[in-house]
Design a protein around this motif. Sequence first.
Motif, PDB file in Angstrom:
ATOM      1  N   HIS A   1       0.827  -1.207   0.000  1.00  0.00           N
ATOM      2  CA  HIS A   1       0.000   0.000   0.000  1.00  0.00           C
ATOM      3  C   HIS A   1       0.863   1.259   0.000  1.00  0.00           C
ATOM      4  CE1 HIS A   1      -3.785  -2.124   1.893  1.00  0.00           C
ATOM      5  NE2 HIS A   1      -3.590  -2.428   0.627  1.00  0.00           N
TER       6      HIS A   1
ATOM      7  N   SER B   1       1.366   4.308  -3.030  1.00  0.00           N
ATOM      8  CA  SER B   1       0.527   5.449  -2.660  1.00  0.00           C
ATOM      9  C   SER B   1       1.211   6.752  -3.035  1.00  0.00           C
ATOM     10  CB  SER B   1       0.243   5.444  -1.152  1.00  0.00           C
ATOM     11  OG  SER B   1       1.377   5.901  -0.427  1.00  0.00           O
TER      12      SER B   1
ATOM     13  N   LYS C   1     -12.474   6.639  -3.190  1.00  0.00           N
ATOM     14  CA  LYS C   1     -11.248   6.922  -2.445  1.00  0.00           C
ATOM     15  C   LYS C   1     -10.098   6.062  -2.982  1.00  0.00           C
ATOM     16  CE  LYS C   1      -9.627   7.610   2.296  1.00  0.00           C
ATOM     17  NZ  LYS C   1      -9.994   7.553   3.734  1.00  0.00           N
TER      18      LYS C   1
ATOM     19  N   GLU D   1      -6.397   5.528  -2.672  1.00  0.00           N
ATOM     20  CA  GLU D   1      -5.179   5.845  -1.908  1.00  0.00           C
ATOM     21  C   GLU D   1      -3.955   5.062  -2.350  1.00  0.00           C
ATOM     22  OE1 GLU D   1      -6.419   7.049   2.572  1.00  0.00           O
ATOM     23  OE2 GLU D   1      -6.798   4.944   2.047  1.00  0.00           O
TER      24      GLU D   1
ATOM     25  N   PRO E   1      -9.259   2.532  -1.274  1.00  0.00           N
ATOM     26  CA  PRO E   1      -8.941   2.828   0.129  1.00  0.00           C
ATOM     27  C   PRO E   1      -8.076   1.735   0.745  1.00  0.00           C
ATOM     28  CG  PRO E   1     -11.253   2.189  -0.101  1.00  0.00           C
ATOM     29  CD  PRO E   1     -10.696   2.288  -1.481  1.00  0.00           C
TER      30      PRO E   1
ATOM     31  N   LEU F   1      -4.498   9.201   9.630  1.00  0.00           N
ATOM     32  CA  LEU F   1      -4.626   8.134   8.644  1.00  0.00           C
ATOM     33  C   LEU F   1      -4.924   6.805   9.329  1.00  0.00           C
ATOM     34  CD1 LEU F   1      -4.354   7.084   5.730  1.00  0.00           C
ATOM     35  CD2 LEU F   1      -1.891   6.874   6.129  1.00  0.00           C
TER      36      LEU F   1
END
Length: 415
Positions: free
Chosen positions: A146, A150, A225, A227, A258, A332
């Motif tokens: 992730h 990102s 969303k 991310e 997300p 976050l």
Amino acid sequence: MIVLSKDNLTDYLKEKMPQLDYSKPLVISAIGEGSLEEDGDGFLNFVFRASDGHTNLIVKQSRSTGRKGTFQNLSLKRGKLEYETMEIRKTIVPEYLPDLYFYDEENLVFATEDVSYLKIIRFQLNRSVMFPKFARQSAEYLAKTHFYTSEFYLDTGAFRDLTVHFMNHKMRDIFDTNAFVTKENEEQTFGRSMDPKYDHFIRNILLDPKVVLERYKLRRLFITKGEALLHGDFHTSNVFAGPDEIKVIDMEYTFCGPMSYDLGYMESHLLSQYACAAFRPYETEEERKKFQAYILTMMKELYDEYCRQLRICWKKDAKPVYKDQEGLLQELEKDILSEMIGFCATSNFSRCSGEIGYPEYDAILDPVQHHNAVCLSMFLDYKIILNRNQYKNSAQFIEDIIEIEKIYKNNITEW
């Protein structure tokens, strides 16, 4: 385009992987011929195992129809996107992915290492087999893949290009509504149908206006969303595990979404394991409690370790515009907790109450206890989706799960 089968796979591989030993016949099987424990519960792709005795392969072909005929007009780009997202992840966390061999764009085929020397964790959990490192390893896999896909790390332009490239809208369509909306009646043209045998019980939970609102709010997050690059289908059937390692597979739903979604989707499958363990047979109550405690530990550890790994990545590699902004990472983590729990609940709602099989519950053969497991799961989902913004940490989330099970079991004679 060649249509792969067991009969023509050897000739196909001779061209694509001449380095294999063809001095004797390859050992070939098709996924779906073996047991669920061996082959998993996938529906979409045509997948083959092939081995020359030294190299063990998975060969996967995308077609417009699924291996199970209910899936039609599928995206033919899904295999390419899956292979590309695996290539990206292989550069970030190589230890958690199979080896990659080739992608054949003309025939919509790719080949990877067969990791079935490990076990599909879902069916091992159904037998109460425990993997102590599973949550820590899964959390590291998710946090690193992730973060490094990102905009907290990537150049903003590169991140936007990544988002466009992995739009994957036809595959995402499968989840966009079915995972978040339950049909009120069969005349409704969108959403997932309720299993008729639970309709009388679950209707008031799934169609509670407060629950419906939360699920729509989560649907909006899921769709809008973006991310990081997600796995998109991160659950216990798509992780192979052993005592010391995991390998993650099946990424055709990949998209930028997300960060909390991958976490929540895995949490939903662990929550189902917890509910099922409350009612499936054990030799002793001590064994039942031991396994349930293990599941709760995994659920807590998945989030806590994810945040710890995220903090390490942030400190080391976050862009200057973000790194020293006080409170940003903490916000976050707070958002991820609330969203994760919401995605956990709505995912579990849609699967355990729907008409598609759910192996955790299906493994309970006693119909009364099967019913109890589903009912407990629905109560858990109901409570956590409505309370998700109140939890300040993962411990409070786990405490609620324990309390709801106690309440349900204390009142079970009323059902």
